[in-house]
Design an enzyme around this catalytic site. Structure first.
Site, PDB file in Angstrom:
ATOM      1  N   LYS A  25       1.655 -13.485 -41.661  1.00  0.00           N
ATOM      2  CA  LYS A  25       1.049 -13.289 -40.338  1.00  0.00           C
ATOM      3  C   LYS A  25      -0.443 -13.627 -40.360  1.00  0.00           C
ATOM      4  O   LYS A  25      -0.967 -14.213 -39.412  1.00  0.00           O
ATOM      5  CB  LYS A  25       1.226 -11.836 -39.875  1.00  0.00           C
ATOM      6  N   GLY A  26      -1.121 -13.230 -41.435  1.00  0.00           N
ATOM      7  CA  GLY A  26      -2.548 -13.500 -41.530  1.00  0.00           C
ATOM      8  C   GLY A  26      -2.858 -14.982 -41.552  1.00  0.00           C
ATOM      9  O   GLY A  26      -3.784 -15.456 -40.875  1.00  0.00           O
ATOM     10  N   ASP A  79      -6.481 -10.333 -45.331  1.00  0.00           N
ATOM     11  CA  ASP A  79      -6.308 -11.318 -44.257  1.00  0.00           C
ATOM     12  C   ASP A  79      -7.634 -11.687 -43.607  1.00  0.00           C
ATOM     13  O   ASP A  79      -7.770 -12.778 -43.037  1.00  0.00           O
ATOM     14  CB  ASP A  79      -5.342 -10.788 -43.186  1.00  0.00           C
ATOM     15  N   ILE A 155       7.806   2.933 -38.598  1.00  0.00           N
ATOM     16  CA  ILE A 155       7.444   4.081 -37.761  1.00  0.00           C
ATOM     17  C   ILE A 155       5.934   4.210 -37.602  1.00  0.00           C
ATOM     18  O   ILE A 155       5.430   4.554 -36.525  1.00  0.00           O
ATOM     19  CB  ILE A 155       8.078   5.382 -38.322  1.00  0.00           C
ATOM     20  N   THR A 198      16.378 -13.054 -36.912  1.00  0.00           N
ATOM     21  CA  THR A 198      15.383 -13.245 -35.860  1.00  0.00           C
ATOM     22  C   THR A 198      15.830 -12.593 -34.562  1.00  0.00           C
ATOM     23  O   THR A 198      15.038 -11.936 -33.870  1.00  0.00           O
ATOM     24  CB  THR A 198      15.123 -14.751 -35.648  1.00  0.00           C
ATOM     25  N   CYS A 387     -19.346  -9.775 -60.800  1.00  0.00           N
ATOM     26  CA  CYS A 387     -19.423  -8.319 -60.673  1.00  0.00           C
ATOM     27  C   CYS A 387     -19.234  -7.662 -62.047  1.00  0.00           C
ATOM     28  O   CYS A 387     -20.115  -7.763 -62.890  1.00  0.00           O
ATOM     29  CB  CYS A 387     -18.411  -7.810 -59.646  1.00  0.00           C
ATOM     30  N   GLN A 391     -21.484  -7.814 -65.636  1.00  0.00           N
ATOM     31  CA  GLN A 391     -21.921  -6.656 -66.403  1.00  0.00           C
ATOM     32  C   GLN A 391     -21.423  -6.727 -67.846  1.00  0.00           C
ATOM     33  O   GLN A 391     -22.162  -6.411 -68.786  1.00  0.00           O
ATOM     34  CB  GLN A 391     -21.417  -5.383 -65.723  1.00  0.00           C
ATOM     35  N   GLU A 411     -20.266   3.588 -66.795  1.00  0.00           N
ATOM     36  CA  GLU A 411     -18.950   3.675 -66.158  1.00  0.00           C
ATOM     37  C   GLU A 411     -17.855   3.742 -67.215  1.00  0.00           C
ATOM     38  O   GLU A 411     -16.867   4.459 -67.067  1.00  0.00           O
ATOM     39  CB  GLU A 411     -18.711   2.458 -65.249  1.00  0.00           C
ATOM     40  N   HIS A 525     -20.184 -11.005 -55.061  1.00  0.00           N
ATOM     41  CA  HIS A 525     -18.880 -11.686 -54.984  1.00  0.00           C
ATOM     42  C   HIS A 525     -19.016 -12.977 -54.171  1.00  0.00           C
ATOM     43  O   HIS A 525     -18.775 -12.974 -52.954  1.00  0.00           O
ATOM     44  CB  HIS A 525     -17.846 -10.766 -54.334  1.00  0.00           C
ATOM     45  N   GLU A 527     -17.098 -15.448 -53.972  1.00  0.00           N
ATOM     46  CA  GLU A 527     -15.821 -15.947 -53.462  1.00  0.00           C
ATOM     47  C   GLU A 527     -15.589 -15.598 -51.999  1.00  0.00           C
ATOM     48  O   GLU A 527     -14.845 -16.289 -51.288  1.00  0.00           O
ATOM     49  CB  GLU A 527     -14.652 -15.428 -54.318  1.00  0.00           C
TER      50      GLU A 527
END
Length: 552
Positions: A25-26, A79, A155, A198, A387, A391, A411, A525, A527
């Site tokens: 869909k995207g 998307d 739902i 469909t 990213c 590091q 981290e 980033h 990209e």
């Protein structure tokens, strides 16, 4: 409900999906946007995701795929990347809503007493909130394309379906269009195409009060006129409103296929829009370039989410774009970082002409990524770290070249004696003009350094050569930073700091000087800002370096 400050009447296209997820869909929405732009119209998009998370920022990439970051710091659905790559639209916070975000807003209003003691219900309160989110776009562009996540019948998606059903009554038939993407399977053993899924999907959508205006049928084989007429008969549509969405070799063929099927013309007819002829030559030239590369280069991506490549969707496409800028086909070899821990990097990386270590969170696979970085540095193979990849390049260099064998990130190792990467607790937000403050107790969601930040580049560096400008703006998504206490020592040992924040406090890009042909790590980033017709300069130059390495 309408925005009273609009300058133009925006037409709304609502894209829903049926039968099963992952039909595209995207991509379909993005391709429609590209075709409308080719006719001189302005477009924007919105993705409405039915899941309860407020945003995808804290979701596991194995479940949701990539988190796409916008200039204003929104953590959004992947998307959104398709929308930006195919069109000139720039996404923001208002372009992605989830059930969680909608419900959070309604509950907050209820706690403030804004509903005056009334009973808060899905209809009208939740649906009104959804409509208000959609109508933020009214007046901003000629056409807004709204994609409803999930599959008709889910739902959790019902409030969104009900909201867009109501909008036809609010805005009028001439200003709203329903496009339903569905699946028409080809049964190889029978040699037949089956339309029943469909038919059932459209019946489900009708049960929710929506009759689609156009069907886009995802299929492996072309749909004949007879099949289109059959689908149209059972779904109450003219034959020319049944569009074949056939599988293609490249996702950038989709706009051309849709145009050949007459989708853009049908949309304009139903929305009563007049435009001139579309200029689809840029897309034709792009597809020709994709299908006729002059050379091939192999890039290794060493990460921990390689079993679901959707986790690196923008990265994948940016590398393809880098290849296009060099008339090359880029073959991607995804290598598990954990495999790199126990095996010889020379074996796993044999035949690769460039090595990329992408972003990520957590300790798993870090040792393997560092092994790949060491191999790239020692063997003088073009390297690109993004990213966390940047590091880890700093950590690898500190350990092996700067005499800090226990260097690490807090981290990954909170008690490391040499935290060359650490948790930054204050930084200046150039968008708001305010200091941002974080610490270890901050919530996980939405508390990273997010969105676009400026970066000044140093002369005579790979970064400056690539961008050909003094200052750039790139998108961030991280919590940890380069520790300036180690900056002088690393620079003395040969590391080049080629990009910093304008106040010089945040290190954004590192490189290696000397004999290495191309070694660069960036904290942001890149990209997220690459497009097929405007490849990102860092990916362009990384692929160029890999091609040169292959030729040696």
């Amino acid at each position: 409900m309408k925005n009273q400050n609009t300058t133009k009447q925006t037409k709304f296209i609502f894209v829903t999906g049926g039968v099963l997820s992952s039909l595209g869909k995207g991509l379909a929405a993005a391709a429609i946007g590209a075709l409308l732009e080719s006719r001189g119209l302005t477009v924007t998009f919105q993705k409405l995701d039915p899941y309860i998370n407020v945003d995808p920022g804290t979701m596991n990439p194995f479940q949701h795929g990539e988190v796409f970051v916008t200039d204003d710091g929104a953590e959004t659905d992947l998307d959104m990347g398709h929308y930006e790559r195919y069109t000139n639209a720039v996404m923001a916070q208002k372009n992605n809503y989830t059930s969680g975000r909608i419900y959070y807003s309604v509950i907050t209003k209820e706690r403030r007493g804004e509903y005056l003691g009334g009973t808060v219900q899905v209809i009208p309160h939740i649906t009104n909130e959804i409509k208000a989110a959609i109508l933020q776009l009214d007046g901003s562009v000629d056409v807004a394309i709204i994609e409803i996540g999930g599959t008709v019948g889910d739902i959790e998606g019902l409030p969104f379906i009900e909201a867009i059903r109501q909008l036809r009554g609010d805005l009028g038939r001439e200003n709203t269009l329903y496009i339903h993407l569905t699946y028409v399977p080809y049964i190889k053993t029978a040699g037949e195409v089956k339309t029943k899924p469909t038919q059932h999907s459209v019946r489900e959508l009708r049960a929710d009060g929506i009759q689609p205006d156009i069907l886009v049928c995802r299929t492996e084989v072309p749909l004949t006129d007879e099949l289109k007429a059959k689908i149209g008969l059972f779904c109450s549509l003219p034959k020319d409103a049944v569009i074949t969405g056939i599988d293609v070799d490249s996702i950038y063929e989709v706009p051309l296929r849709f145009h050949k099927e007459g989708l853009d013309s049908k949309i304009l007819e139903l929305l009563n829009i007049w435009t001139g002829k579309p200029n689809i030559k840029p897309w034709e030239d792009l597809v020709h370039k994709i299908k006729n590369p002059k050379q091939t280069v192999t890039i290794a991506i060493t990460g921990k989410y390689v079993d679901l490549t959707e986790s690196y969707k923008s990265l994948h496409e940016a590398l393809v774009h880098g290849g296009l800028a060099n008339d090359a086909k880029v073959e991607l070899r995804y290598i598990s970082a954990e495999d790199m821990e126990g095996q010889d990097p020379a074996e796993l990386l044999a035949g690769c002409h460039g090595i990329l270590v992408p972003g990520g969170f957590g300790k798993r696979g870090v040792a393997g990524k560092i092994n790949a970085i060491t191999y790239a540095r020692e063997q003088k193979i073009p390297f690109f770290g993004i990213c966390l990849g940047m590091q880890l390049a700093v950590i690898e260099y500190a350990r092996n070249m700067a005499g800090l064998p226990e260097a690490d990130s807090t981290e990954l190792e909170p008690t490391t004696p040499d935290p060359v990467i650490y948790l930054i607790k204050e930084w200046f937000d150039y968008r708001t003009g305010k200091m941002q403050v974080r610490d270890e107790s901050s919530e996980m969601g939405g508390t990273l350094r997010l969105g676009a930040y400026p970066c000044k580049l140093q002369e005579n560096t790979l970064a400056r050569t690539a961008y050909d400008m003094d200052e750039i703006s790139e998108r961030h998504r991280h919590r940890y930073e380069f520790n300036n206490d180690y900056r002088q020592r690393l620079e003395e040992k040969g590391m080049v700091i080629s990009g910093t924040s304008p106040d010089n406090n945040l290190v954004e890009i590192v490189e290696l000087g000397g004999e290495h042909p191309w070694f660069l790590g960036c904290q942001f980033h890149p990209e997220f800002k690459s497009k097929p017709m405007r490849p990102h300069p860092l990916f362009r130059d990384f692929i160029a370096a890999a091609i040169k390495h292959k030729g040696q």
